[in-house]
Design a protein around this motif. Structure first.
Motif, PDB file in Angstrom:
ATOM      1  N   ALA B 570      39.787 -26.233 136.850  1.00 22.46           N
ATOM      2  CA  ALA B 570      40.777 -26.825 137.824  1.00 22.46           C
ATOM      3  C   ALA B 570      41.573 -25.661 138.554  1.00 22.46           C
ATOM      4  CB  ALA B 570      41.589 -28.265 137.270  1.00 22.46           C
ATOM      5  N   CYS B 571      42.009 -26.241 139.821  1.00 25.49           N
ATOM      6  CA  CYS B 571      43.084 -25.237 140.363  1.00 25.49           C
ATOM      7  C   CYS B 571      43.986 -25.866 141.371  1.00 25.49           C
ATOM      8  CB  CYS B 571      42.253 -24.269 141.460  1.00 25.49           C
ATOM      9  SG  CYS B 571      41.554 -25.219 142.940  1.00 25.49           S
ATOM     10  N   CYS B 572      45.022 -25.431 141.551  1.00 27.95           N
ATOM     11  CA  CYS B 572      45.996 -26.013 142.452  1.00 27.95           C
ATOM     12  C   CYS B 572      47.046 -24.974 143.085  1.00 27.95           C
ATOM     13  CB  CYS B 572      47.139 -26.862 141.347  1.00 27.95           C
ATOM     14  SG  CYS B 572      48.327 -27.738 142.156  1.00 27.95           S
ATOM     15  N   GLU B 573      47.628 -25.183 144.281  1.00 23.99           N
ATOM     16  CA  GLU B 573      48.467 -24.412 144.767  1.00 23.99           C
ATOM     17  C   GLU B 573      49.774 -25.207 145.025  1.00 23.99           C
ATOM     18  OE1 GLU B 573      48.707 -21.594 148.776  1.00 23.99           O
ATOM     19  OE2 GLU B 573      48.783 -23.774 149.200  1.00 23.99           O
ATOM     20  N   CYS B 574      50.836 -24.384 144.295  1.00 21.73           N
ATOM     21  CA  CYS B 574      52.267 -25.250 144.796  1.00 21.73           C
ATOM     22  C   CYS B 574      53.204 -24.074 144.343  1.00 21.73           C
ATOM     23  CB  CYS B 574      52.203 -26.186 143.630  1.00 21.73           C
ATOM     24  SG  CYS B 574      52.256 -25.843 141.903  1.00 21.73           S
ATOM     25  N   PHE B 575      54.291 -24.312 145.069  1.00 24.39           N
ATOM     26  CA  PHE B 575      55.604 -23.212 145.192  1.00 24.39           C
ATOM     27  C   PHE B 575      54.902 -22.015 145.549  1.00 24.39           C
ATOM     28  CE2 PHE B 575      56.102 -26.689 142.029  1.00 24.39           C
ATOM     29  CZ  PHE B 575      57.322 -27.146 142.374  1.00 24.39           C
ATOM     30  N   GLY B 576      53.993 -21.917 146.369  1.00 35.03           N
ATOM     31  CA  GLY B 576      53.472 -20.570 147.125  1.00 35.03           C
ATOM     32  C   GLY B 576      52.608 -19.887 146.364  1.00 35.03           C
ATOM     33  N   THR B 577      52.114 -20.494 144.941  1.00 35.14           N
ATOM     34  CA  THR B 577      51.311 -19.642 144.287  1.00 35.14           C
ATOM     35  C   THR B 577      49.795 -20.169 144.047  1.00 35.14           C
ATOM     36  OG1 THR B 577      53.007 -18.206 143.404  1.00 35.14           O
ATOM     37  CG2 THR B 577      50.940 -18.572 141.946  1.00 35.14           C
ATOM     38  N   ARG B 578      48.781 -19.912 143.822  1.00 38.13           N
ATOM     39  CA  ARG B 578      47.512 -20.282 143.667  1.00 38.13           C
ATOM     40  C   ARG B 578      47.069 -19.983 142.043  1.00 38.13           C
ATOM     41  NH1 ARG B 578      48.805 -19.341 148.058  1.00 38.13           N
ATOM     42  NH2 ARG B 578      48.879 -17.098 147.745  1.00 38.13           N
ATOM     43  N   VAL B 579      46.895 -20.830 141.386  1.00 36.27           N
ATOM     44  CA  VAL B 579      46.426 -20.815 139.960  1.00 36.27           C
ATOM     45  C   VAL B 579      45.257 -21.739 139.827  1.00 36.27           C
ATOM     46  CG1 VAL B 579      46.974 -21.316 137.592  1.00 36.27           C
ATOM     47  CG2 VAL B 579      48.654 -20.588 139.326  1.00 36.27           C
ATOM     48  N   ALA B 580      44.071 -20.855 138.899  1.00 37.92           N
ATOM     49  CA  ALA B 580      42.782 -21.781 138.616  1.00 37.92           C
ATOM     50  C   ALA B 580      42.768 -21.233 136.972  1.00 37.92           C
ATOM     51  CB  ALA B 580      41.686 -21.243 139.298  1.00 37.92           C
ATOM     52  N   HIS B 581      42.484 -22.393 136.383  1.00 33.90           N
ATOM     53  CA  HIS B 581      42.414 -22.364 134.900  1.00 33.90           C
ATOM     54  C   HIS B 581      41.028 -22.901 134.487  1.00 33.90           C
ATOM     55  CE1 HIS B 581      46.426 -21.900 134.271  1.00 33.90           C
ATOM     56  NE2 HIS B 581      47.129 -22.986 134.184  1.00 33.90           N
ATOM     57  N   VAL B 582      40.389 -22.116 133.553  1.00 30.93           N
ATOM     58  CA  VAL B 582      39.159 -22.427 132.976  1.00 30.93           C
ATOM     59  C   VAL B 582      39.615 -22.638 131.509  1.00 30.93           C
ATOM     60  CG1 VAL B 582      36.768 -22.117 132.212  1.00 30.93           C
ATOM     61  CG2 VAL B 582      37.670 -21.342 134.605  1.00 30.93           C
ATOM     62  N   ALA B 583      39.421 -23.926 131.056  1.00 30.48           N
ATOM     63  CA  ALA B 583      39.861 -24.265 129.595  1.00 30.48           C
ATOM     64  C   ALA B 583      38.468 -24.415 128.818  1.00 30.48           C
ATOM     65  CB  ALA B 583      40.489 -25.589 129.528  1.00 30.48           C
ATOM     66  N   GLU B 584      38.465 -23.969 127.610  1.00 31.92           N
ATOM     67  CA  GLU B 584      37.348 -23.835 126.882  1.00 31.92           C
ATOM     68  C   GLU B 584      37.567 -24.723 125.538  1.00 31.92           C
ATOM     69  OE1 GLU B 584      35.583 -20.022 125.961  1.00 31.92           O
ATOM     70  OE2 GLU B 584      35.179 -20.732 123.860  1.00 31.92           O
ATOM     71  N   VAL B 585      37.163 -25.995 125.367  1.00 39.07           N
ATOM     72  CA  VAL B 585      37.592 -27.046 124.569  1.00 39.07           C
ATOM     73  C   VAL B 585      36.227 -27.485 123.509  1.00 39.07           C
ATOM     74  CG1 VAL B 585      38.186 -29.543 124.710  1.00 39.07           C
ATOM     75  CG2 VAL B 585      39.056 -27.828 126.311  1.00 39.07           C
ATOM     76  N   SER B 586      36.731 -28.103 122.366  1.00 36.35           N
ATOM     77  CA  SER B 586      35.838 -28.556 121.776  1.00 36.35           C
ATOM     78  C   SER B 586      36.593 -30.141 120.915  1.00 36.35           C
ATOM     79  CB  SER B 586      35.277 -28.084 120.316  1.00 36.35           C
ATOM     80  OG  SER B 586      36.373 -27.655 119.374  1.00 36.35           O
ATOM     81  N   VAL B 587      35.718 -30.822 120.408  1.00 37.62           N
ATOM     82  CA  VAL B 587      36.291 -32.104 119.794  1.00 37.62           C
ATOM     83  C   VAL B 587      36.104 -31.884 118.304  1.00 37.62           C
ATOM     84  CG1 VAL B 587      36.343 -34.671 119.809  1.00 37.62           C
ATOM     85  CG2 VAL B 587      35.750 -33.563 121.917  1.00 37.62           C
ATOM     86  N   VAL B 588      37.290 -31.934 117.807  1.00 39.65           N
ATOM     87  CA  VAL B 588      37.030 -31.814 116.193  1.00 39.65           C
ATOM     88  C   VAL B 588      37.701 -33.028 115.633  1.00 39.65           C
ATOM     89  CG1 VAL B 588      38.069 -30.406 113.930  1.00 39.65           C
ATOM     90  CG2 VAL B 588      37.524 -29.277 116.293  1.00 39.65           C
ATOM     91  N   LYS B 589      36.872 -33.647 114.804  1.00 36.23           N
ATOM     92  CA  LYS B 589      37.174 -35.250 114.356  1.00 36.23           C
ATOM     93  C   LYS B 589      37.882 -36.084 115.370  1.00 36.23           C
ATOM     94  CE  LYS B 589      38.008 -33.187 109.793  1.00 36.23           C
ATOM     95  NZ  LYS B 589      38.947 -32.566 108.863  1.00 36.23           N
ATOM     96  N   GLY B 590      37.300 -36.323 116.343  1.00 34.03           N
ATOM     97  CA  GLY B 590      38.027 -37.098 117.431  1.00 34.03           C
ATOM     98  C   GLY B 590      39.192 -36.368 118.176  1.00 34.03           C
ATOM     99  N   GLN B 591      39.718 -35.268 117.781  1.00 30.31           N
ATOM    100  CA  GLN B 591      40.822 -34.871 118.449  1.00 30.31           C
ATOM    101  C   GLN B 591      40.275 -33.441 119.498  1.00 30.31           C
ATOM    102  OE1 GLN B 591      44.282 -35.509 117.660  1.00 30.31           O
ATOM    103  NE2 GLN B 591      43.206 -37.202 117.007  1.00 30.31           N
ATOM    104  N   ALA B 592      40.801 -33.575 120.494  1.00 28.19           N
ATOM    105  CA  ALA B 592      40.652 -32.422 121.306  1.00 28.19           C
ATOM    106  C   ALA B 592      41.148 -31.065 120.719  1.00 28.19           C
ATOM    107  CB  ALA B 592      41.261 -32.723 122.791  1.00 28.19           C
ATOM    108  N   LYS B 593      40.472 -30.052 120.822  1.00 26.50           N
ATOM    109  CA  LYS B 593      40.936 -28.702 120.519  1.00 26.50           C
ATOM    110  C   LYS B 593      40.718 -27.819 121.494  1.00 26.50           C
ATOM    111  CE  LYS B 593      41.753 -25.110 117.679  1.00 26.50           C
ATOM    112  NZ  LYS B 593      43.020 -24.763 117.171  1.00 26.50           N
TER     113      LYS B 593
END
Lengths: 158, 709
Positions: B570-593
């Protein structure tokens, strides 16, 4: 009121407070040791963490009478001049942001290192998950504990 | 007046302590009168920002609040660099509230952006006067002299005069009309990773926050406030409270009943012993379910147009494939680690305040009005802030402390408990987002609509002030950088008695969640890779294009992951700055990790690079707390949550690895962007999109704990 005798940072201090007063408020308001912080009052955030005979405890739910006869160590007593390996690592890793939780983090970290001089990530999770940081310094705390552990293991401290 | 200032200040300086390396951080600075009496010779004080005494000690005043973002170091770096000061001889002082600094408000990720040029000019003007003083003393041309690390040297002769020696002479030089700024290539501090000056005090327990203010005669008060927003006292019985040994008095103030005690614990206990009957008022009928129903009702009507490109409605009708989704984001509390507090001493004709605030001048003005004083009679010290995140921009807790101090007739620190803090916050507005998109036969996005329904912070503060679109409310929605030929963004205002405030990144946090999750849904519908889909939609010339590309590349986007893990972007520009994140995720016992977040940041240029990195790490954690568990709910007009047990925030064991990569421009062309907030908005959608990649289920309502993810 009968004075209550406490051993804080190696010194005996007499305080005249109700015995069920939380240790946190005796440290902060009676003894003026403001380094220990108030964050939640219910042992959820760990900002009030001090050492009782080397064990990390939450001073907000520990009554002053429970602390009698035990060695209490606060951030002010962790080292003479910021020289504890954790304090040095906190500086070199640029851990603090707002800084409000950091006394609690350092005391919990010190208790951990005293028991496990070379903690694993799992040890750190276990020992440090009780201390909240809203600025999100956890990654740096982890790094700083590992860095300090290296120093402790090399015997530069003690 | 002078005597109050002196006593309070001296006591305060005693506890504020000092840090090593010739650098001193304190909140309280001596008044001009005291300074003059102490200094044998007048220090060289060319402007509000700095002074140099005859011993060569440079003092730099910081007019922004230190809430963790590092302004006590980064702002002085700007002054000191242009000044050519010896960094080791610089002392930092927190400025008293004063109009001479311009706006002292700390917010909008604006401290560096808005201070950069004025602070450079302040340092440069002083440097020019020092050089002029040296040239005059030597009787040589200006061009033969240069400033260098706390001294002026004449290159040919090797003559040298220190800033201390020059200070009295420089004070008699004219302030330059045309200021010669350094060539950025010659920056010695700006852009270099400098150690934060406030760290030593923050690791030895000597750092003083508002909660730590103490001086002789100071009382501590706790206030019983109506749990229902807008409620008033009907009657109260303070007999049990007054019977407690530490309680000194009980006073009524507009916000409730204040128990004034000798110490904090007595104040809390006294407050618990009060019996108060409240007139709860009309807000007692408000609850979360009703508010959501109201937002959904409002969403049926058309909103005010915040952005309109092409003809989105017609293009949707013509689309080969249409996608619809609704997103919901809840109220959030700020939950700074240090609960609200303020210390006030009122005396005849004056008042002195110590408060951890993001807006000292606003609070000063409000208290001045309350007490019928001129603002300059309210001496206002900004202490260290144990977190701000927008909460401490509001003056409420300072004004209330002034009310208590006045009513009690003694100096008072009003200390808030965690429950006070959580239940009397100014909350991040809840919001509802209706999204629709249209794809053509080749999977190209031809149209998109976003109807945002949310209460307006601005309109609540100044009723009637927002006509049509609340511009702040559409940040992260109306200004998206995707080149969508037919785009319509609408704003529908909803009203609520729940107090609203600026929460780190303000509305960009909800808007980026909706927008960036929906872009992912559209990518799926088009059968496209989420990164490729975004890059194409941005276009090669978009300033966001390289940011998304960098985050993708550094995260190993497209490369295999251990089983059960997935990435989301995901990405967003606000307050004059541009940021993009890539999250690496798994699901452990129904919980996001969340295992790892790879962040790419384009803030133009940086003053203190490690501080920038720290701000992104911080925004990721703050955003992750909100995503996973953050939710304030309203029942019978009151906030249900009260502490970290029912408003949990991220803990060490949940902490992902955060990797920050910066894209920097050159100083000539780069525009400085803000850093306190922009790291936050893309976090929730990046994680939600990664979870979709694993579970095949979209997250459309926050937080995750309530959505069954």
């Amino acid at each position: 009121m009968e004075p209550i005798h406490l051993t804080v940072n190696g010194k005996t201090r007499a305080v005249e407070v109700a015995p069920d007063t939380p240790l946190l408020w005796v440290l902060r308001d009676t003894l003026g040791l403001k380094g220990t912080k108030f964050g939640c009052g219910i042992a959820e955030c760990g900002a009030c963490t001090v050492l009782l005979d080397g064990e990390a405890i939450r001073s907000c739910i520990t009554s002053v009478k429970e602390a009698v006869g035990h060695r209490i160590t606060t951030i002010e007593g962790l080292s003479a001049a910021g020289g504890h390996p954790l304090q040095k690592a906190w500086v070199s890793e640029e851990v603090p942001q707002c800084g409000y939780c950091q006394s609690g983090q350092l005391m919990a970290g010190a208790a951990l290192l005293a028991k496990k001089p070379k903690p694993t990530d799992a040890d750190i999770d276990e020992a440090m998950s009780g201390i909240l940081c809203r600025c999100g310094t956890y990654q740096r705390i982890r790094r700083a504990i590992h860095a300090a552990a290296g120093e402790v293991a090399r015997g530069q401290h003690r | 007046m002078a005597s109050i200032v002196k006593v309070g200040r001296r006591r305060f300086l005693q506890v504020s302590g000092t840090a090593g390396a010739g650098l001193v951080i304190g909140f309280a600075l001596p008044s001009p009168l005291l300074r003059a009496a102490q200094a044998a010779e007048e220090p060289f004080t060319p402007n509000a920002w700095l002074s140099i005494d005859p011993e060569g000690q440079v003092t730099i005043w910081v007019a922004k609040s230190e809430m963790g973002q590092g302004v006590l170091t980064s702002l002085p770096m700007i002054v000191a660099d242009e000044l050519e000061a010896d960094w080791g001889r610089v002392k930092i002082q927190q400025a008293l509230a004063d109009p001479k600094y311009g706006s002292m408000s700390t917010g909008g990720s604006a401290s560096i952006r808005r201070s950069f040029t004025p602070l450079r000019e302040a340092g440069a003007a002083a440097r020019m006067m020092l050089v002029a003083a040296a040239a005059k003393a030597w009787g040589v041309g200006l061009s033969t002299c240069r400033a260098e690390s706390g001294a002026v040297v004449q290159l040919a002769s090797g003559r040298r005069l220190s800033y201390g020696e020059l200070a009295p002479k420089a004070a008699r030089m004219e302030i330059p009309k045309q200021i010669q700024l350094k060539n950025p290539k010659e920056f010695k501090l700006i852009g270099k990773p400098m150690h934060r000056l406030d760290t030593p005090e923050k690791v030895n327990g000597r750092a003083r926050f508002g909660m730590d203010v103490e001086f002789r005669g100071l009382h501590v008060a706790a206030v019983a406030r109506c749990p229902v927003f807008g409620g008033k006292i009907k009657r109260f019985d303070a007999a049990k409270a007054k019977a407690l040994p530490g309680v000194v008095k009980v006073v009524e103030v507009p916000t409730g009943v204040a128990v004034v005690a000798k110490d904090t614990w007595s104040a809390f206990q006294g407050r618990d012993a009060l019996q108060v009957e409240w007139d709860e008022g009309p807000a007692a009928r408000t609850d979360s379910a009703g508010l959501w129903a109201m937002l959904h009702e409002k969403a049926k009507g058309e909103g005010a147009t915040a952005r309109n490109e092409g003809d989105a409605l017609a293009a949707l009708k013509a689309a080969a494939k249409r996608v619809q989704a609704q997103y919901e984001a809840p109220f959030l509390a700020h939950a700074t680690m240090e609960p609200m507090n303020a210390t006030v001493r009122v005396e005849k004709g004056g008042c002195e305040i110590w408060a951890p605030t993001q807006a000292p001048q606003w609070a000063q003005g409000e208290v001045a009005r309350l007490l019928g004083l001129a603002p300059e009679k309210v001496v206002f010290h900004t202490t260290l802030l144990g977190g701000g995140f927008g909460r401490r921009a509001m003056p409420d807790f300072v004004v209330e402390a002034a009310e208590v101090a006045r009513a009690a007739g003694v100096p008072v620190k009003v200390a808030w408990s965690r429950e006070d803090d959580m239940r009397h916050d100014f909350y991040r507005p809840m919001s509802l987002h209706l999204m629709e998109g249209g794809l053509d036969g080749r999977g190209k996005l031809t149209a998109c609509t976003h109807r945002l329904v949310a209460p307006s912070i601005s309109d609540q503060m100044n009723p009637g002030s927002v006509k049509g679109v609340d511009q702040a409310a559409v940040d992260g929605a109306a200004n998206i950088l995707y080149a969508i030929p037919n785009l319509r963004v609408e704003y529908v205002m909803a009203r609520t008695p729940v107090p609203l405030g600026w929460w780190r990144s303000v509305y960009a946090s909800q808007n980026a969640f909706a927008t960036e999750c929906f872009i992912d849904e559209l990518a799926s519908a088009a059968g496209r890779d989420p990164v490729e889909f975004r890059l194409e939609l941005l276009g090669a010339s978009s300033p966001m294009h390289p940011v998304v590309a960098l985050a993708a590349e550094r995260s190993g986007w497209g490369k295999p992951l251990p089983a059960g893990r997935a990435r989301g972007v995901a990405c967003c520009e606000c307050f004059g700055t541009r940021v993009a994140h890539v999250a690496e995720v798994s699901v452990v016992k129904g919980q996001a990790k969340v295992h790892k977040v790879t962040c790419a940041v384009d803030c133009g240029q940086v003053v203190n690079p490690d501080t920038v990195r720290a701000q992104v790490e911080s925004a990721v954690v703050y955003g992750l707390s909100a995503l996973l568990t953050g939710e304030i709910t309203i029942e019978k007009g009151r906030v249900k949550q009260g502490n970290f047990d029912d408003y949990p925030v991220l803990r060490m064991r949940e902490m992902p690895e955060v990797e920050v990569h910066m894209l920097l421009g050159d100083w000539e062309s780069a525009k400085l962007g803000g850093m306190g907030e922009p790291g936050l908005p893309p976090l929730a959608p990046a994680v939600a999109n990664a979870l979709f990649a694993i579970t095949g289920r979209r997250i459309r309502r926050l937080p995750l704990k309530g959505s069954g993810a």
